[in-house]
Design a protein around this motif. Sequence first.
Motif, mmCIF file in Angstrom:
data_model
loop_
_atom_site.group_PDB
_atom_site.id
_atom_site.type_symbol
_atom_site.label_atom_id
_atom_site.label_comp_id
_atom_site.label_asym_id
_atom_site.label_seq_id
_atom_site.Cartn_x
_atom_site.Cartn_y
_atom_site.Cartn_z
ATOM 1 N N THR A 14 0.493 -1.749 -0.159
ATOM 2 C CA THR A 14 -0.293 -0.052 -0.951
ATOM 3 C C THR A 14 0.523 1.317 0.065
ATOM 4 N N SER A 15 1.947 0.972 0.209
ATOM 5 C CA SER A 15 2.924 2.513 0.768
ATOM 6 C C SER A 15 4.296 1.442 -0.061
ATOM 7 N N ILE A 16 5.154 3.246 -0.075
ATOM 8 C CA ILE A 16 6.685 2.489 -0.561
ATOM 9 C C ILE A 16 7.209 1.981 0.421
ATOM 10 N N PRO A 17 8.075 1.268 0.542
ATOM 11 C CA PRO A 17 8.634 0.595 1.068
ATOM 12 C C PRO A 17 10.328 2.109 2.205
ATOM 13 N N ASN A 18 10.125 1.918 3.432
ATOM 14 C CA ASN A 18 10.631 3.168 3.593
ATOM 15 C C ASN A 18 12.350 2.075 4.419
ATOM 16 N N PRO A 19 12.699 1.750 4.006
ATOM 17 C CA PRO A 19 14.167 1.591 5.505
ATOM 18 C C PRO A 19 14.355 2.044 6.671
ATOM 19 N N ALA A 20 14.122 3.496 6.687
ATOM 20 C CA ALA A 20 14.350 4.059 7.826
ATOM 21 C C ALA A 20 13.422 4.239 8.658
ATOM 22 N N GLY A 21 11.479 3.730 8.530
ATOM 23 C CA GLY A 21 10.666 3.319 9.207
ATOM 24 C C GLY A 21 9.302 3.728 8.704
ATOM 25 N N GLY A 22 8.539 3.740 9.018
ATOM 26 C CA GLY A 22 7.463 3.817 8.187
ATOM 27 C C GLY A 22 6.758 2.263 8.476
ATOM 28 N N ASP A 23 5.132 2.042 8.692
ATOM 29 C CA ASP A 23 4.759 0.984 8.201
ATOM 30 C C ASP A 23 4.130 0.749 7.561
ATOM 31 N N ASN A 24 4.501 -0.536 6.736
ATOM 32 C CA ASN A 24 4.192 -1.302 5.563
ATOM 33 C C ASN A 24 3.172 -2.397 5.789
ATOM 34 N N ASN A 25 2.176 -2.660 5.054
ATOM 35 C CA ASN A 25 1.777 -3.572 4.603
ATOM 36 C C ASN A 25 1.802 -4.729 3.108
ATOM 37 N N PHE A 26 2.206 -5.681 3.547
ATOM 38 C CA PHE A 26 2.530 -6.155 2.503
ATOM 39 C C PHE A 26 1.390 -8.078 2.009
ATOM 40 N N PHE A 27 0.956 -8.251 1.534
ATOM 41 C CA PHE A 27 -0.035 -9.439 0.633
ATOM 42 C C PHE A 27 1.334 -10.338 -0.514
ATOM 43 N N GLY A 28 1.294 -11.203 0.112
ATOM 44 C CA GLY A 28 1.779 -12.389 -0.733
ATOM 45 C C GLY A 28 1.815 -13.114 -0.427
ATOM 46 N N ASP A 29 2.822 -14.982 -0.122
ATOM 47 C CA ASP A 29 3.136 -15.990 -0.678
ATOM 48 C C ASP A 29 4.330 -16.295 0.755
ATOM 49 N N TYR A 30 4.480 -16.857 1.104
ATOM 50 C CA TYR A 30 5.130 -17.599 1.898
ATOM 51 C C TYR A 30 6.061 -18.470 1.610
ATOM 52 N N LYS A 31 7.050 -18.308 1.369
ATOM 53 C CA LYS A 31 7.777 -19.798 0.329
ATOM 54 C C LYS A 31 8.508 -20.654 0.961
ATOM 55 N N ASN A 32 8.161 -21.975 1.304
ATOM 56 C CA ASN A 32 8.610 -22.666 2.257
ATOM 57 C C ASN A 32 9.708 -23.454 1.340
ATOM 58 N N PRO A 33 10.525 -24.266 1.961
ATOM 59 C CA PRO A 33 11.391 -25.647 0.891
ATOM 60 C C PRO A 33 10.809 -27.100 1.046
ATOM 61 N N GLU A 34 11.038 -27.652 -0.518
ATOM 62 C CA GLU A 34 10.364 -27.966 -0.853
ATOM 63 C C GLU A 34 11.255 -29.419 0.087
ATOM 64 N N TYR A 35 10.704 -30.205 1.053
ATOM 65 C CA TYR A 35 11.824 -31.645 1.573
ATOM 66 C C TYR A 35 11.800 -32.937 0.881
ATOM 67 N N LYS A 36 13.125 -32.978 0.656
ATOM 68 C CA LYS A 36 13.378 -34.924 -0.022
ATOM 69 C C LYS A 36 13.287 -35.782 1.331
ATOM 70 N N PHE A 37 13.279 -36.946 1.206
ATOM 71 C CA PHE A 37 13.774 -37.526 2.395
ATOM 72 C C PHE A 37 15.002 -38.446 1.634
ATOM 73 N N ASP A 38 15.949 -38.807 1.505
ATOM 74 C CA ASP A 38 16.784 -39.744 0.987
ATOM 75 C C ASP A 38 16.691 -41.473 2.155
ATOM 76 N N PRO A 39 17.307 -42.263 1.651
ATOM 77 C CA PRO A 39 17.214 -43.867 1.800
ATOM 78 C C PRO A 39 17.515 -43.369 3.200
ATOM 79 N N GLY A 40 16.968 -44.586 4.397
ATOM 80 C CA GLY A 40 17.623 -44.666 5.345
ATOM 81 C C GLY A 40 17.759 -45.798 5.688
ATOM 82 N N MET A 41 18.667 -45.952 6.622
ATOM 83 C CA MET A 41 19.344 -47.886 7.140
ATOM 84 C C MET A 41 18.923 -48.172 8.652
ATOM 85 N N ARG A 42 18.092 -49.056 8.363
ATOM 86 C CA ARG A 42 18.644 -49.684 10.320
ATOM 87 C C ARG A 42 19.274 -50.889 10.705
#
Length: 226
Positions: A14-42
């Motif tokens: 809603t406003s230009i982000p200001n690193p020095a201060g001020g309020d900013n409203n963000f709308f978007g998606d969270y990015k999570n890593p994609e999990y992969k499982f390697d073979p295990g052993m017992r």
Amino acid sequence: QTGTWYGQVDNFHTSIPNPAGGDNNFFGDYKNPEYKFDPGMRASFGFRPHYDHWQIDFVWTHMNSKALGFSDLPGIFETSVIIPNPLFFVPQILNNNSVNANATWRSNYNTIDLDINREIPFGKYFGLKGHFGLKNLWLNEKYHIFALAAYSAELPEPLTVVNSESNMVQKIWGIGPMVGLDSFWKVYKGFNLFGKAAFSLVWSHVKSTVLGQFFNGTEPVVVTAM
């Protein structure tokens, strides 16, 4: 694993982000890593006394897993930005410019169980095996996040490239009692079905180390370490 998102892709603000201060409203998606499982052993080592169907086993279980993630905005000076996760102390570079970020997570999981069990046969085709003992756990995790921002205060000023990264290392060790019940059904000659249920209560010691830093063509500047 929860809460390991490495960045939020902002699609509108809603406003230009200001690193020095001020309020900013963000709308978007969270990015999570994609999990992969390697073979295990017992692997297990045990012995059976010569009476009453008792057996003592030492069982080692080893598993590795990993997760990778990468996000890249389409171009410079777009109305989008990737905001790093502040939980991992990556410096937030709040600019309405192109940013890319990547994350690497790795886990090394091991348990050693002292398992004391006894077979309880109920006939030729069905049986149970109760067991109890101790579980020893150690788990090592490493999480690395790297973010890059290229921005300019005003065209045609040259771009300034700022890199920021965060490294988290977590080591967990624990020990505690466990109890369980196994079952087996003989369906046909050479073919059986097995069931296994176990419960453990593990006291754990956790040590976490977090290092966050940024650099702009110079020596890295540590912004947080704990």
